[in-house]
Design an enzyme around this catalytic site. Structure first.
Site, PDB file in Angstrom:
ATOM      1  N   ASN A 208       0.824  -1.217   0.000  1.00 25.46           N
ATOM      2  CA  ASN A 208       0.000   0.000   0.000  1.00 25.46           C
ATOM      3  C   ASN A 208       0.852   1.259   0.000  1.00 25.46           C
ATOM      4  O   ASN A 208       1.929   1.303   0.609  1.00 25.46           O
ATOM      5  CB  ASN A 208      -1.011   0.003   1.156  1.00 25.46           C
ATOM      6  CG  ASN A 208      -0.414  -0.127   2.541  1.00 25.46           C
ATOM      7  OD1 ASN A 208       0.579  -0.826   2.733  1.00 25.46           O
ATOM      8  ND2 ASN A 208      -1.016   0.539   3.503  1.00 25.46           N
TER       9      ASN A 208
ATOM     10  N   GLU B 207      -3.154  -4.536  -2.906  1.00 23.66           N
ATOM     11  CA  GLU B 207      -3.648  -5.465  -3.922  1.00 23.66           C
ATOM     12  C   GLU B 207      -3.709  -4.810  -5.299  1.00 23.66           C
ATOM     13  O   GLU B 207      -3.315  -5.389  -6.311  1.00 23.66           O
ATOM     14  CB  GLU B 207      -5.053  -5.970  -3.564  1.00 23.66           C
ATOM     15  CG  GLU B 207      -5.140  -6.717  -2.257  1.00 23.66           C
ATOM     16  CD  GLU B 207      -5.479  -5.808  -1.080  1.00 23.66           C
ATOM     17  OE1 GLU B 207      -4.873  -4.726  -0.953  1.00 23.66           O
ATOM     18  OE2 GLU B 207      -6.363  -6.180  -0.297  1.00 23.66           O
TER      19      GLU B 207
HETATM   20  N1  THU Z   1      -5.256  -1.362   2.617  1.00 20.79           N
HETATM   21  C1  THU Z   1      -4.714  -2.218   1.713  1.00 20.79           C
HETATM   22  O1  THU Z   1      -3.618  -1.990   1.182  1.00 20.79           O
HETATM   23  N2  THU Z   1      -5.418  -3.337   1.410  1.00 20.79           N
HETATM   24  C2  THU Z   1      -6.591  -3.702   1.988  1.00 20.79           C
HETATM   25  O2  THU Z   1      -7.149  -4.717   1.642  1.00 20.79           O
HETATM   26  C3  THU Z   1      -7.187  -2.849   3.017  1.00 20.79           C
HETATM   27  C4  THU Z   1      -6.541  -1.553   3.231  1.00 20.79           C
HETATM   28  C5  THU Z   1      -4.487  -0.168   2.963  1.00 20.79           C
HETATM   29  C6  THU Z   1      -5.047   1.135   2.487  1.00 20.79           C
HETATM   30  C7  THU Z   1      -4.462   2.102   3.470  1.00 20.79           C
HETATM   31  O3  THU Z   1      -3.169   2.456   3.037  1.00 20.79           O
HETATM   32  C8  THU Z   1      -4.344   1.305   4.745  1.00 20.79           C
HETATM   33  O4  THU Z   1      -4.412  -0.055   4.365  1.00 20.79           O
HETATM   34  C9  THU Z   1      -5.412   1.611   5.776  1.00 20.79           C
HETATM   35  O5  THU Z   1      -6.667   1.468   5.255  1.00 20.79           O
END
Ligand code: THU
Length: 152
Positions: A57, A70
């Site tokens: 992320n 993802e």
């Molecule tokens: N996030 C992801 O990368 N994947 C997920 O399935 C849920 C949330 C990230 C987005 C953001 O950077 C952080 O987690 C908090 O929501």
């Protein structure tokens, strides 16, 4: 409608290729840039030829500009290998970079993107949600997002 999934209590119970992908997702957590949420997520996509593409992320001061692990992984795979179907995706994450006990479950927007790449590739994409001591495996995106919007 039937939704089926498998539940494992350790990475060692997974088939070898799934374990490898799960470990790649855990390893990809180190690429996260999450100064706002401090929630660290890694993801790994397996292509039909076995290639693994990872993502993590990425957050931004202009909040909507960031992206989940993802979609970072899938868009990277889609851009680098446009002709290869994505056959599996693993997700791992946790606050502060410590793998959460709950399996990492993808958000709705990521499920939508998974669904479209599954259609584009023409092969089922399995989803492996990795938690510390609990791992779930779904065999196709339809099980996470039934009655999918799809106009391709
Ligand atoms: N996030 C992801 O990368 N994947 C997920 O399935 C849920 C949330 C990230 C987005 C953001 O950077 C952080 O987690 C908090 O929501």
């Amino acid at each position: 409608m039937n939704i089926s999934y498998l539940e494992f209590s350790s990475l060692d119970e997974l088939p070898a290729d799934d374990k490898e992908l799960a470990l790649a997702a855990i390893g990809a957590m180190k690429g996260a840039y999450a100064p706002y949420s401090n929630f660290i997520v890694g993801s790994a996509v397996r292509l039909e030829d076995g290639t693994i593409v990872t993502g993590a992320n990425q957050e931004n001061a202009a909040f909507p500009s960031g992206l989940c692990a993802e979609r970072t992984a899938m868009f990277s795979a889609g851009a680098a290998y446009p002709d290869k179907a994505m056959v599996s995706i693993a997700i791992a994450g946790g606050s502060g970079g410590v793998l959460d006990a709950s399996p990492a479950s993808p958000c709705g927007a990521c499920r939508q993107v998974m669904a479209q790449y599954q259609t584009k590739g023409g092969k089922k994409m399995s989803i492996i949600m990795v938690g510390n001591g609990r791992i779930l495996k779904f065999y196709r995106v339809d099980d996470l997002l039934p009655f999918i919007f799809n106009n391709i």
